[in-house]
Motif scaffolding. Structure first.
Motif, mmCIF file in Angstrom:
data_model
loop_
_atom_site.group_PDB
_atom_site.id
_atom_site.type_symbol
_atom_site.label_atom_id
_atom_site.label_comp_id
_atom_site.label_asym_id
_atom_site.label_seq_id
_atom_site.Cartn_x
_atom_site.Cartn_y
_atom_site.Cartn_z
ATOM 1 N N GLU A 101 -8.722 14.417 -3.136
ATOM 2 C CA GLU A 101 -8.111 13.237 -3.366
ATOM 3 C C GLU A 101 -6.935 13.050 -3.972
ATOM 4 O O GLU A 101 -5.973 12.243 -3.485
ATOM 5 C CB GLU A 101 -8.942 12.225 -4.042
ATOM 6 C CG GLU A 101 -10.195 11.829 -3.239
ATOM 7 C CD GLU A 101 -10.992 10.662 -3.935
ATOM 8 O OE1 GLU A 101 -10.771 9.625 -3.757
ATOM 9 O OE2 GLU A 101 -12.173 10.981 -4.922
ATOM 10 N N ARG A 219 -2.367 0.052 -3.815
ATOM 11 C CA ARG A 219 -3.243 0.579 -2.533
ATOM 12 C C ARG A 219 -2.411 0.316 -1.194
ATOM 13 O O ARG A 219 -2.148 -0.897 -0.953
ATOM 14 C CB ARG A 219 -4.531 -0.080 -2.692
ATOM 15 C CG ARG A 219 -5.391 0.493 -1.384
ATOM 16 C CD ARG A 219 -5.593 -0.350 -0.292
ATOM 17 N NE ARG A 219 -6.474 0.005 0.707
ATOM 18 C CZ ARG A 219 -7.861 -0.280 0.954
ATOM 19 N NH1 ARG A 219 -8.199 -1.554 0.139
ATOM 20 N NH2 ARG A 219 -8.424 0.183 1.846
ATOM 21 N N ASP A 222 -5.018 4.072 3.406
ATOM 22 C CA ASP A 222 -5.908 5.050 2.787
ATOM 23 C C ASP A 222 -5.126 5.916 1.667
ATOM 24 O O ASP A 222 -5.689 6.751 1.239
ATOM 25 C CB ASP A 222 -6.506 5.933 3.687
ATOM 26 C CG ASP A 222 -7.250 5.061 4.611
ATOM 27 O OD1 ASP A 222 -8.008 4.234 4.115
ATOM 28 O OD2 ASP A 222 -7.711 5.451 6.160
ATOM 29 N N GLU A 223 -4.061 5.329 1.161
ATOM 30 C CA GLU A 223 -3.454 5.909 -0.258
ATOM 31 C C GLU A 223 -3.390 5.169 -1.065
ATOM 32 O O GLU A 223 -3.459 3.877 -0.902
ATOM 33 C CB GLU A 223 -2.012 6.589 0.632
ATOM 34 C CG GLU A 223 -2.098 7.456 1.678
ATOM 35 C CD GLU A 223 -0.750 8.346 1.849
ATOM 36 O OE1 GLU A 223 -0.048 8.808 1.135
ATOM 37 O OE2 GLU A 223 -0.433 7.850 2.940
ATOM 38 N N MET A 224 -3.047 5.611 -2.275
ATOM 39 C CA MET A 224 -3.112 4.720 -3.522
ATOM 40 C C MET A 224 -2.315 5.458 -4.542
ATOM 41 O O MET A 224 -2.559 6.805 -4.515
ATOM 42 C CB MET A 224 -4.638 4.876 -4.074
ATOM 43 C CG MET A 224 -4.717 3.757 -5.212
ATOM 44 S SD MET A 224 -6.419 3.740 -5.768
ATOM 45 C CE MET A 224 -7.198 2.694 -4.272
ATOM 46 N N ARG A 245 -7.361 8.687 0.581
ATOM 47 C CA ARG A 245 -8.957 8.653 0.628
ATOM 48 C C ARG A 245 -9.266 9.896 1.410
ATOM 49 O O ARG A 245 -8.848 10.199 2.429
ATOM 50 C CB ARG A 245 -9.130 7.342 1.395
ATOM 51 C CG ARG A 245 -10.453 6.855 1.391
ATOM 52 C CD ARG A 245 -10.813 5.651 2.300
ATOM 53 N NE ARG A 245 -11.414 4.758 1.458
ATOM 54 C CZ ARG A 245 -11.332 3.401 1.639
ATOM 55 N NH1 ARG A 245 -10.375 2.856 2.720
ATOM 56 N NH2 ARG A 245 -12.059 2.493 0.837
ATOM 57 N N SER A 249 -14.610 10.385 -0.950
ATOM 58 C CA SER A 249 -13.873 9.915 -2.016
ATOM 59 C C SER A 249 -14.574 8.991 -3.243
ATOM 60 O O SER A 249 -15.455 8.273 -2.746
ATOM 61 C CB SER A 249 -12.969 8.771 -1.412
ATOM 62 O OG SER A 249 -11.923 9.334 -0.527
ATOM 63 N N PHE A 252 -10.948 6.920 -5.377
ATOM 64 C CA PHE A 252 -10.298 6.113 -4.771
ATOM 65 C C PHE A 252 -11.239 4.900 -4.813
ATOM 66 O O PHE A 252 -10.830 3.659 -5.092
ATOM 67 C CB PHE A 252 -10.094 6.670 -3.052
ATOM 68 C CG PHE A 252 -9.273 5.591 -2.280
ATOM 69 C CD1 PHE A 252 -8.048 5.843 -2.190
ATOM 70 C CD2 PHE A 252 -9.904 4.292 -1.803
ATOM 71 C CE1 PHE A 252 -7.135 4.889 -1.301
ATOM 72 C CE2 PHE A 252 -9.086 3.652 -1.052
ATOM 73 C CZ PHE A 252 -7.615 3.753 -0.832
#
Length: 271
Positions: A101, A219, A222-224, A245, A249, A252
């Motif tokens: 991740e 966020r 699907d990325e953070m 993600r 995950s 996440f």
């Protein structure tokens, strides 16, 4: 070359030799991971194909984008950092790679390239969730409010969680950072002023929280980006993680669970 940054460096190095006009024309991060995931229909643009064939000697572009038949052991793997390698804590190394991740670790939030924030905002289309105190570095970007409005009008769900400037927690945070006790509250009010054009925009919700913030959460689909908080230091000086993600995950989802908890307890922002 399985991390976007390393790939782009190599792309430019080869472009310098093949065709200098193509230097800097490497794919965006979203494009790059679509290439690795097999989601691309057909082939990339011809210029990309030229550089790829020069980078990967002996391979034609058509071969590079054929479905994987098991003949090559290749696992697309985001890079943690130039000096860190993924560690398997349970199961096989193969499993840990497939479910990695952590894309990158930054020693300070301020060391995150502006291009990363731009790309995350540009590529997001479904969800943008922000949990922070003020995040002035983000909201004061000239196009931020306008871009959020455009995302919402296109169907994205936007949730913005800022610290309550009138809460004791804001004053306490100022004291912990050895600042004037009004500093953090003033920062939050400045941030909310930048967001005023979003008042009443369908798809955009904003709330104020009074929690002790251990991490700021940003966020984008699907990325953070997680900005950890360090006692006595401002958020810009604390480390940050870029997460993506993965099929299994856990990090996440843990941070999203934290976000949901704070969101549920927060009060709606009245402009």
């Amino acid at each position: 070359m399985q991390s976007h940054r390393a790939f782009c460096r190599e792309y430019d190095r080869v472009a310098e030799k093949v065709d200098k006009s193509l230097k800097g024309s490497y794919p965006s991060k979203a494009q790059f991971y679509r290439w690795l995931s097999g989601e691309l229909v057909g082939l990339p643009y011809p210029d990309h194909c030229r550089i790829l064939e020069a980078m990967l000697t002996g391979w034609q572009a058509e071969q590079l984008f054929e479905p994987h038949d098991g003949g090559i052991e290749f696992v697309p793997e985001p890079s943690v950092s130039p000096t860190l390698q993924p560690v398997a804590t349970r199961g096989s190394v193969q499993e840990s790679r497939e479910n990695a991740e952590v894309v990158e670790v930054f020693p300070h939030r301020s060391s995150i390239p502006a291009e990363l924030w731009t790309r995350l905002l540009d590529d997001s289309g479904e969800y943008i969730d922000v949990l922070c105190l003020a995040a002035l570095f983000l909201v004061e970007r000239p196009m931020f409010a306008r871009q959020i409005k455009q995302k919402a009008s296109a169907g994205a769900k936007i949730r913005l969680l800022f610290g309550d400037p009138d809460a004791d927690e804001a004053t306490k945070r100022s004291e912990e950072e050895q600042l004037d006790i009004r500093t953090v509250s003033a920062r939050i009010r400045n941030a909310l002023a930048f967001l005023r054009p979003l008042d009443g925009v369908p798809g955009v919700e904003a709330r104020l929280h009074t929690t002790t913030l251990y991490n700021s959460v940003f966020r984008f689909d699907d990325e953070m980006v997680i900005n950890t908080h360090v006692y006595g230091l401002p958020g810009a000086h604390a480390p940050a993680l870029h997460l993506r993600r993965a099929p299994k995950s856990e990090m996440f989802e843990t941070y999203m669970e934290s976000f949901e908890t704070v969101w549920a307890a927060a009060k709606p922002l009245t402009w």
